[in-house]
Design a protein around this motif. Structure first.
Motif, PDB file in Angstrom:
ATOM      1  N   VAL A 232      -1.327   0.132 -13.154  1.00 48.17           N
ATOM      2  CA  VAL A 232      -1.550  -1.220 -12.633  1.00 48.17           C
ATOM      3  C   VAL A 232      -2.360  -2.044 -13.632  1.00 48.17           C
ATOM      4  CG1 VAL A 232      -2.677  -2.559 -10.816  1.00 48.17           C
ATOM      5  CG2 VAL A 232      -1.379  -0.516 -10.224  1.00 48.17           C
ATOM      6  N   ARG A 233      -3.393  -1.420 -14.219  1.00 45.02           N
ATOM      7  CA  ARG A 233      -4.215  -2.142 -15.200  1.00 45.02           C
ATOM      8  C   ARG A 233      -3.379  -2.569 -16.406  1.00 45.02           C
ATOM      9  NH1 ARG A 233      -6.277  -0.506 -19.647  1.00 45.02           N
ATOM     10  NH2 ARG A 233      -5.899   1.687 -19.154  1.00 45.02           N
ATOM     11  N   LEU A 234      -2.526  -1.665 -16.898  1.00 43.58           N
ATOM     12  CA  LEU A 234      -1.661  -2.015 -18.030  1.00 43.58           C
ATOM     13  C   LEU A 234      -0.669  -3.112 -17.650  1.00 43.58           C
ATOM     14  CD1 LEU A 234      -0.914   1.547 -19.451  1.00 43.58           C
ATOM     15  CD2 LEU A 234      -2.285  -0.238 -20.533  1.00 43.58           C
ATOM     16  N   THR A 235      -0.185  -3.072 -16.410  1.00 43.18           N
ATOM     17  CA  THR A 235       0.732  -4.112 -15.953  1.00 43.18           C
ATOM     18  C   THR A 235       0.046  -5.471 -15.940  1.00 43.18           C
ATOM     19  OG1 THR A 235       1.901  -2.505 -14.561  1.00 43.18           O
ATOM     20  CG2 THR A 235       2.234  -4.834 -14.062  1.00 43.18           C
ATOM     21  N   ILE A 236      -1.185  -5.501 -15.448  1.00 42.51           N
ATOM     22  CA  ILE A 236      -1.944  -6.753 -15.426  1.00 42.51           C
ATOM     23  C   ILE A 236      -2.188  -7.248 -16.850  1.00 42.51           C
ATOM     24  CG2 ILE A 236      -4.177  -7.784 -14.833  1.00 42.51           C
ATOM     25  CD1 ILE A 236      -4.291  -5.873 -12.441  1.00 42.51           C
ATOM     26  N   LYS A 237      -2.527  -6.324 -17.746  1.00 42.52           N
ATOM     27  CA  LYS A 237      -2.823  -6.721 -19.119  1.00 42.52           C
ATOM     28  C   LYS A 237      -1.580  -7.267 -19.832  1.00 42.52           C
ATOM     29  CE  LYS A 237      -5.838  -4.441 -21.420  1.00 42.52           C
ATOM     30  NZ  LYS A 237      -6.592  -3.402 -22.189  1.00 42.52           N
ATOM     31  N   THR A 238      -0.437  -6.575 -19.690  1.00 44.84           N
ATOM     32  CA  THR A 238       0.773  -7.046 -20.358  1.00 44.84           C
ATOM     33  C   THR A 238       1.280  -8.351 -19.739  1.00 44.84           C
ATOM     34  OG1 THR A 238       2.050  -5.543 -18.938  1.00 44.84           O
ATOM     35  CG2 THR A 238       1.495  -4.777 -21.146  1.00 44.84           C
ATOM     36  N   THR A 239       1.076  -8.512 -18.425  1.00 48.74           N
ATOM     37  CA  THR A 239       1.441  -9.784 -17.788  1.00 48.74           C
ATOM     38  C   THR A 239       0.600 -10.917 -18.367  1.00 48.74           C
ATOM     39  OG1 THR A 239       2.033  -8.645 -15.729  1.00 48.74           O
ATOM     40  CG2 THR A 239       1.628 -11.021 -15.601  1.00 48.74           C
ATOM     41  N   GLY A 240      -0.690 -10.666 -18.552  1.00 50.09           N
ATOM     42  CA  GLY A 240      -1.559 -11.661 -19.168  1.00 50.09           C
ATOM     43  C   GLY A 240      -1.142 -11.982 -20.591  1.00 50.09           C
ATOM     44  N   GLN A 241      -0.652 -10.974 -21.323  1.00 46.17           N
ATOM     45  CA  GLN A 241      -0.181 -11.208 -22.691  1.00 46.17           C
ATOM     46  C   GLN A 241       1.050 -12.106 -22.703  1.00 46.17           C
ATOM     47  OE1 GLN A 241       0.336  -7.145 -23.991  1.00 46.17           O
ATOM     48  NE2 GLN A 241      -1.681  -7.070 -24.960  1.00 46.17           N
ATOM     49  N   ILE A 242       1.921 -11.930 -21.718  1.00 43.51           N
ATOM     50  CA  ILE A 242       3.111 -12.785 -21.637  1.00 43.51           C
ATOM     51  C   ILE A 242       2.713 -14.220 -21.295  1.00 43.51           C
ATOM     52  CG2 ILE A 242       5.209 -13.235 -20.298  1.00 43.51           C
ATOM     53  CD1 ILE A 242       5.575 -10.205 -20.085  1.00 43.51           C
ATOM     54  N   ILE A 243       1.784 -14.361 -20.332  1.00 39.38           N
ATOM     55  CA  ILE A 243       1.339 -15.701 -19.934  1.00 39.38           C
ATOM     56  C   ILE A 243       0.655 -16.414 -21.093  1.00 39.38           C
ATOM     57  CG2 ILE A 243      -0.248 -16.956 -18.413  1.00 39.38           C
ATOM     58  CD1 ILE A 243       0.279 -14.820 -16.294  1.00 39.38           C
TER      59      ILE A 243
ATOM     60  N   ALA B 270       0.821  -1.211   0.000  1.00 40.90           N
ATOM     61  CA  ALA B 270       0.000   0.000   0.000  1.00 40.90           C
ATOM     62  C   ALA B 270       0.855   1.260   0.000  1.00 40.90           C
ATOM     63  CB  ALA B 270      -0.949  -0.002   1.194  1.00 40.90           C
ATOM     64  N   VAL B 271       1.912   1.277   0.810  1.00 39.36           N
ATOM     65  CA  VAL B 271       2.731   2.486   0.861  1.00 39.36           C
ATOM     66  C   VAL B 271       3.573   2.638  -0.409  1.00 39.36           C
ATOM     67  CG1 VAL B 271       2.821   2.635   3.378  1.00 39.36           C
ATOM     68  CG2 VAL B 271       4.561   1.339   2.174  1.00 39.36           C
ATOM     69  N   ASN B 272       3.850   1.543  -1.112  1.00 39.54           N
ATOM     70  CA  ASN B 272       4.503   1.674  -2.417  1.00 39.54           C
ATOM     71  C   ASN B 272       3.602   2.426  -3.393  1.00 39.54           C
ATOM     72  OD1 ASN B 272       6.078  -1.410  -1.863  1.00 39.54           O
ATOM     73  ND2 ASN B 272       7.199   0.454  -2.372  1.00 39.54           N
ATOM     74  N   PHE B 273       2.313   2.076  -3.383  1.00 39.53           N
ATOM     75  CA  PHE B 273       1.366   2.801  -4.225  1.00 39.53           C
ATOM     76  C   PHE B 273       1.232   4.254  -3.767  1.00 39.53           C
ATOM     77  CE2 PHE B 273      -0.530  -1.582  -4.821  1.00 39.53           C
ATOM     78  CZ  PHE B 273      -0.077  -1.728  -6.119  1.00 39.53           C
ATOM     79  N   LEU B 274       1.202   4.476  -2.452  1.00 38.31           N
ATOM     80  CA  LEU B 274       1.072   5.836  -1.939  1.00 38.31           C
ATOM     81  C   LEU B 274       2.284   6.690  -2.312  1.00 38.31           C
ATOM     82  CD1 LEU B 274      -0.453   5.208   1.617  1.00 38.31           C
ATOM     83  CD2 LEU B 274      -1.591   6.197  -0.385  1.00 38.31           C
ATOM     84  N   LEU B 275       3.484   6.097  -2.278  1.00 39.47           N
ATOM     85  CA  LEU B 275       4.680   6.839  -2.675  1.00 39.47           C
ATOM     86  C   LEU B 275       4.582   7.262  -4.139  1.00 39.47           C
ATOM     87  CD1 LEU B 275       7.585   7.864  -2.208  1.00 39.47           C
ATOM     88  CD2 LEU B 275       8.385   5.577  -2.869  1.00 39.47           C
ATOM     89  N   ALA B 276       4.142   6.336  -4.991  1.00 38.12           N
ATOM     90  CA  ALA B 276       3.999   6.656  -6.409  1.00 38.12           C
ATOM     91  C   ALA B 276       2.973   7.769  -6.616  1.00 38.12           C
ATOM     92  CB  ALA B 276       3.585   5.408  -7.190  1.00 38.12           C
TER      93      ALA B 276
ATOM     94  N   THR C 199      11.388   6.093 -10.206  1.00 37.93           N
ATOM     95  CA  THR C 199      11.105   5.632  -8.846  1.00 37.93           C
ATOM     96  C   THR C 199       9.616   5.362  -8.667  1.00 37.93           C
ATOM     97  OG1 THR C 199      12.981   6.898  -7.968  1.00 37.93           O
ATOM     98  CG2 THR C 199      11.295   6.205  -6.394  1.00 37.93           C
ATOM     99  N   ALA C 200       8.775   6.256  -9.187  1.00 43.39           N
ATOM    100  CA  ALA C 200       7.327   6.058  -9.089  1.00 43.39           C
ATOM    101  C   ALA C 200       6.896   4.812  -9.842  1.00 43.39           C
ATOM    102  CB  ALA C 200       6.599   7.295  -9.623  1.00 43.39           C
ATOM    103  N   MET C 201       7.439   4.604 -11.038  1.00 42.99           N
ATOM    104  CA  MET C 201       7.045   3.443 -11.852  1.00 42.99           C
ATOM    105  C   MET C 201       7.471   2.129 -11.188  1.00 42.99           C
ATOM    106  SD  MET C 201       5.446   4.823 -14.337  1.00 42.99           S
ATOM    107  CE  MET C 201       5.014   6.132 -13.168  1.00 42.99           C
ATOM    108  N   ILE C 202       8.696   2.091 -10.668  1.00 41.65           N
ATOM    109  CA  ILE C 202       9.177   0.874 -10.022  1.00 41.65           C
ATOM    110  C   ILE C 202       8.416   0.628  -8.725  1.00 41.65           C
ATOM    111  CG2 ILE C 202      11.177  -0.299  -9.034  1.00 41.65           C
ATOM    112  CD1 ILE C 202      11.295  -0.039 -12.039  1.00 41.65           C
ATOM    113  N   SER C 203       8.056   1.701  -8.021  1.00 36.28           N
ATOM    114  CA  SER C 203       7.300   1.557  -6.783  1.00 36.28           C
ATOM    115  C   SER C 203       5.938   0.931  -7.053  1.00 36.28           C
ATOM    116  CB  SER C 203       7.131   2.920  -6.101  1.00 36.28           C
ATOM    117  OG  SER C 203       6.597   2.775  -4.802  1.00 36.28           O
TER     118      SER C 203
END
Length: 372
Positions: free
Chosen positions: A255-266, A119-125, A300-304
């Motif tokens: 986050v949504r794009l991350t989930i979508k691209t992860t699904g594309q890899i799988i 949660a705090v990683n998201f808050l930092l971003a 830093t925000a993207m990696i967080s």
């Protein structure tokens, strides 16, 4: 103009600065919520392995730096193993001492302590992105077609000047940057695009084009393109109270794009070679560091965001794995059996080790170590 890669010492420093900051933030989330619920922290470690530095505070917490700077952890009182299972030693603790252990707390409190790290990683971003929006403003650039070049995906699907793009593959777009982002993750795919022409809403299938770009450090990126020139954008000032809301929406989109691209890899629609590991992050850290403070802060925000997302995956050994076991406990009205938890964490450990080996191989391959 292509730039030379940063010196190895600059890369190492930038990587340690980035990783150290995010690990400290993540673990402080666990630590502070744990303290809030009255759980004693025995150890707060940045890095693993032999201790390079350590100090015990007045609460009895050992603050330490380990020799292997690839993560960190908070060890709460009563944590006897990675699954945080109570054992005979815990049962023999005095009542007062046992009341300050992690296992003594209600299920919802344990879940919040675990969830606090991501949660705090998201808050930092969100905080960083809020600062960018407040300082630089927001680009206002409606996705209205200005011109269409021949031979592009836009021309093939019949887009015309004046058409307003409404959605890409079911995702609503309200600006050219968002349109470009949604298109970029679908190279060489056929996807529906909804647009408005003369008040009429239409939907056509576009076969997205592919371009391979090279950044200033020689890194190659493959992305999808529709073939629409992006007109100049107006910059709208963003108030300090509005910025967090816009930053939260942007974080959710990432986050949504991350989930979508992860699904594309799988699913095999994107190559596994696109997954990067610590070596790749270190390389990019050094590159963004030499480009300036703003570029490094953006990274830093993207990696967080990605660190928060990865830690919420339902994989034992990660925070999400703990939360999954707590969900099972809530449904069953009793914890999973010790054997079940032990095997779950063994499987999670094996998966994470395999994943790290794979992404490290990808990193080395991307650096040209294995030749062609």
């Amino acid at each position: 103009m292509q730039l030379e890669s940063p010196h190895i010492l600059v890369t190492v420093f930038a990587f340690l600065l980035l990783l150290g900051t995010l690990v400290v933030v993540h673990e402080l989330g666990h630590y502070w919520v744990g303290r809030w619920f009255g759980v004693k922290a025995d150890k707060f470690s940045i890095g693993f392995g032999p201790q390079l530095w350590g100090r015990v505070d007045k609460r009895g917490t050992l603050w330490r730096i380990g020799a292997l700077p690839l993560g960190g952890y908070v060890q709460f009182a009563g944590d006897m193993n990675p699954a945080s299972q109570p054992d005979e030693n815990w049962e023999r603790l005095p009542e007062v001492e046992r009341s300050h252990t992690f296992q003594s707390k209600a299920l919802w409190k344990r879940a919040l302590i675990v969830f606090a790290g991501p949660a705090v990683n998201f808050l930092l971003a969100i905080l960083i992105l809020s600062g960018f929006l407040w300082y630089y403003g927001q680009a206002v650039n409606p996705p209205v077609v200005q011109s269409v070049a021949n031979g592009t995906a836009a021309a093939s699907m019949g887009l015309q000047p004046g058409d307003r793009i409404l959605a890409v593959n079911g995702v609503t777009v309200d600006s050219f940057p968002k349109l470009a982002t949604e298109i970029s993750i679908h190279p060489d795919e056929r996807i529906p695009i909804r647009y408005q022409r003369d008040g009429e809403v239409r939907t056509d299938i576009a076969h997205i084009g592919v371009v391979e770009e090279v950044d200033r450090f020689g890194n190659k990126y493959r992305r999808g393109v529709l073939g629409l020139p992006i007109p100049p954008a107006e910059i709208r000032e963003v108030g300090i109270l509005e910025a967090p809301w816009l930053a939260t929406k942007e974080t959710a989109d990432i986050v949504r794009l991350t989930i979508k691209t992860t699904g594309q890899i799988i699913s095999g629609r994107r190559p596994v070679s696109e997954l990067g590991g610590p070596l790749k992050i270190a390389k990019v850290s050094g590159e963004q560091f030499v480009l300036g403070f703003a570029a490094f802060l953006w990274l830093t925000a993207m990696i967080s965001i990605n660190l928060g997302f990865i830690n919420l995956l339902p994989i034992p050994m990660l925070d999400g794995g703990h939360l999954l076991l707590y969900a099972i406990e809530a449904i069953r009205r009793r914890p999973a059996t010790p054997i079940m938890q032990e095997w779950a964490f063994r499987a999670g450990f094996a998966f994470l080790v395999s994943f790290m080996l794979m992404v490290t191989f990808n990193d080395l391959a991307s650096f040209g170590l294995f030749g062609k």
